[in-house]
Motif scaffolding. Structure first.
Motif, PDB file in Angstrom:
ATOM      1  N   ALA A   1      -4.366  12.826  -4.354  1.00 38.30           N
ATOM      2  CA  ALA A   1      -2.990  12.768  -4.038  1.00 38.30           C
ATOM      3  C   ALA A   1      -2.871  13.084  -2.691  1.00 38.30           C
ATOM      4  N   GLN A   2      -3.801  13.925  -2.116  1.00 40.36           N
ATOM      5  CA  GLN A   2      -3.753  14.203  -0.788  1.00 40.36           C
ATOM      6  C   GLN A   2      -4.433  12.992   0.171  1.00 40.36           C
ATOM      7  N   ALA A   3      -5.454  12.154  -0.541  1.00 36.08           N
ATOM      8  CA  ALA A   3      -5.948  11.035   0.060  1.00 36.08           C
ATOM      9  C   ALA A   3      -4.564  10.083   0.259  1.00 36.08           C
ATOM     10  N   CYS A   4      -4.000   9.891  -0.715  1.00 34.54           N
ATOM     11  CA  CYS A   4      -2.939   8.842  -0.983  1.00 34.54           C
ATOM     12  C   CYS A   4      -1.947   9.080  -0.120  1.00 34.54           C
ATOM     13  N   ARG A   5      -1.487  10.278   0.111  1.00 37.92           N
ATOM     14  CA  ARG A   5      -0.335  10.892   1.226  1.00 37.92           C
ATOM     15  C   ARG A   5      -0.968  10.323   2.626  1.00 37.92           C
ATOM     16  N   GLN A   6      -2.117  10.876   2.716  1.00 42.75           N
ATOM     17  CA  GLN A   6      -2.348  10.397   4.085  1.00 42.75           C
ATOM     18  C   GLN A   6      -2.575   8.856   4.590  1.00 42.75           C
ATOM     19  N   ALA A   7      -3.047   8.199   3.406  1.00 42.42           N
ATOM     20  CA  ALA A   7      -3.041   6.874   3.588  1.00 42.42           C
ATOM     21  C   ALA A   7      -1.529   6.064   3.736  1.00 42.42           C
ATOM     22  N   ALA A   8      -0.780   6.598   2.872  1.00 42.45           N
ATOM     23  CA  ALA A   8       0.527   6.002   3.043  1.00 42.45           C
ATOM     24  C   ALA A   8       1.181   6.286   4.382  1.00 42.45           C
ATOM     25  N   GLU A   9       1.003   7.551   4.939  1.00 41.68           N
ATOM     26  CA  GLU A   9       1.206   7.864   6.370  1.00 41.68           C
ATOM     27  C   GLU A   9       0.799   6.994   7.352  1.00 41.68           C
ATOM     28  N   GLU A  10      -0.454   6.620   7.292  1.00 40.75           N
ATOM     29  CA  GLU A  10      -1.217   5.588   8.002  1.00 40.75           C
ATOM     30  C   GLU A  10      -0.908   4.325   7.985  1.00 40.75           C
ATOM     31  N   TYR A  11      -0.587   3.984   6.756  1.00 39.58           N
ATOM     32  CA  TYR A  11      -0.015   2.480   6.455  1.00 39.58           C
ATOM     33  C   TYR A  11       1.574   2.504   7.130  1.00 39.58           C
ATOM     34  N   ARG A  12       2.359   3.608   7.103  1.00 36.93           N
ATOM     35  CA  ARG A  12       3.401   3.568   7.940  1.00 36.93           C
ATOM     36  C   ARG A  12       3.431   3.365   9.264  1.00 36.93           C
ATOM     37  N   LYS A  13       2.575   3.922   9.921  1.00 38.44           N
ATOM     38  CA  LYS A  13       2.048   3.844  11.085  1.00 38.44           C
ATOM     39  C   LYS A  13       1.803   2.298  11.618  1.00 38.44           C
ATOM     40  N   ILE A  14       1.015   1.743  10.729  1.00 43.08           N
ATOM     41  CA  ILE A  14       0.629   0.501  11.014  1.00 43.08           C
ATOM     42  C   ILE A  14       1.723  -0.508  10.817  1.00 43.08           C
TER      43      ILE A  14
ATOM     44  N   CYS B   1       0.935  -1.090   0.050  1.00 44.07           N
ATOM     45  CA  CYS B   1      -0.022  -0.033   0.096  1.00 44.07           C
ATOM     46  C   CYS B   1       0.902   1.231   0.174  1.00 44.07           C
ATOM     47  N   ILE B   2       1.765   1.169   0.801  1.00 45.48           N
ATOM     48  CA  ILE B   2       2.732   2.516   0.816  1.00 45.48           C
ATOM     49  C   ILE B   2       3.319   2.760  -0.428  1.00 45.48           C
ATOM     50  N   GLU B   3       3.757   1.834  -1.101  1.00 39.14           N
ATOM     51  CA  GLU B   3       4.567   1.967  -2.354  1.00 39.14           C
ATOM     52  C   GLU B   3       3.506   2.747  -3.541  1.00 39.14           C
ATOM     53  N   ILE B   4       2.517   1.805  -3.615  1.00 43.80           N
ATOM     54  CA  ILE B   4       1.389   2.055  -4.505  1.00 43.80           C
ATOM     55  C   ILE B   4       0.975   3.546  -4.132  1.00 43.80           C
ATOM     56  N   CYS B   5       0.386   3.945  -3.051  1.00 42.27           N
ATOM     57  CA  CYS B   5      -0.025   5.145  -2.684  1.00 42.27           C
ATOM     58  C   CYS B   5       1.109   6.354  -3.066  1.00 42.27           C
ATOM     59  N   GLU B   6       2.265   5.984  -2.757  1.00 41.65           N
ATOM     60  CA  GLU B   6       3.081   6.955  -3.063  1.00 41.65           C
ATOM     61  C   GLU B   6       3.134   7.334  -4.510  1.00 41.65           C
ATOM     62  N   ALA B   7       3.209   6.155  -5.428  1.00 46.05           N
ATOM     63  CA  ALA B   7       3.230   6.427  -6.714  1.00 46.05           C
ATOM     64  C   ALA B   7       2.114   7.249  -7.365  1.00 46.05           C
ATOM     65  N   CYS B   8       0.931   6.942  -6.790  1.00 46.39           N
ATOM     66  CA  CYS B   8      -0.418   7.378  -7.329  1.00 46.39           C
ATOM     67  C   CYS B   8      -0.391   8.888  -6.867  1.00 46.39           C
ATOM     68  N   ALA B   9       0.275   9.239  -5.802  1.00 44.56           N
ATOM     69  CA  ALA B   9       0.213  10.547  -5.070  1.00 44.56           C
ATOM     70  C   ALA B   9       1.229  11.546  -6.107  1.00 44.56           C
ATOM     71  N   SER B  10       2.235  10.778  -6.653  1.00 46.05           N
ATOM     72  CA  SER B  10       3.333  11.501  -7.187  1.00 46.05           C
ATOM     73  C   SER B  10       2.797  11.697  -8.682  1.00 46.05           C
ATOM     74  N   GLU B  11       2.196  10.887  -9.274  1.00 48.66           N
ATOM     75  CA  GLU B  11       1.585  11.013 -10.767  1.00 48.66           C
ATOM     76  C   GLU B  11       0.312  12.183 -10.259  1.00 48.66           C
ATOM     77  N   CYS B  12      -0.483  11.861  -9.546  1.00 48.52           N
ATOM     78  CA  CYS B  12      -1.739  13.035  -9.511  1.00 48.52           C
ATOM     79  C   CYS B  12      -1.062  14.455  -9.340  1.00 48.52           C
ATOM     80  N   GLU B  13       0.096  14.529  -8.477  1.00 48.11           N
ATOM     81  CA  GLU B  13       0.586  15.696  -8.123  1.00 48.11           C
ATOM     82  C   GLU B  13       1.171  16.310  -9.487  1.00 48.11           C
ATOM     83  N   LYS B  14       1.405  15.815 -10.394  1.00 50.53           N
ATOM     84  CA  LYS B  14       1.580  16.277 -11.800  1.00 50.53           C
ATOM     85  C   LYS B  14       0.617  17.274 -12.357  1.00 50.53           C
ATOM     86  N   TYR B  15      -0.452  17.161 -11.988  1.00 52.14           N
ATOM     87  CA  TYR B  15      -1.681  17.805 -12.410  1.00 52.14           C
ATOM     88  C   TYR B  15      -2.269  18.792 -11.412  1.00 52.14           C
TER      89      TYR B  15
END
Length: 110
Positions: free
Chosen positions: A90-103, A66-80
């Motif tokens: 992108a914001q939701a993906c960054r938040q999710a990646a941070e939550e997954y890191r905590k888990i 999840c962390i890897e995929i959310c970060e990739a998605c956020a990076s792509e979406c931030e291009k727009y």
């Protein structure tokens, strides 16, 4: 997994999946790479929410992906920056990646 995942973590995963689904729908045809990444991210976030809901012993493996995929998605979406749906995604993906890191840290896999 010995501990129960908080409902708030499940909610964050569901929110990310929801925003990714919406972004993918908006990007179909015009931004295919963004749409593909959003579809992948939505799928893994729906899956992670299900695994977390039942306190599966496989959560550590899922959140690493999840962390890897959310970060990739956020990076792509931030291009727009002119597309509000991409920015929300992108914001939701960054938040999710941070939550997954905590888990992952609690589960000892960070």
């Amino acid at each position: 997994m010995a501990h129960k995942i908080p409902q708030s973590s499940v909610d964050i995963a569901v929110h990310c999946a929801y925003e990714c689904e919406h972004c993918a729908d908006e990007c179909l045809g015009s931004m295919p790479e963004c749409a593909r990444l959003c579809i992948d991210c939505a799928q893994i976030c729906w899956t992670s929410a299900a695994y977390m809901s039942r306190s599966s012993r496989f959560i550590p493996q899922i959140v690493r992906s999840c962390i890897e995929i959310c970060e990739a998605c956020a990076s792509e979406c931030e291009k727009y920056p002119d597309n509000p749906h991409c920015q929300k995604c992108a914001q939701a993906c960054r938040q999710a990646a941070e939550e997954y890191r905590k888990i992952a840290t609690v589960a000892g896999v960070a």
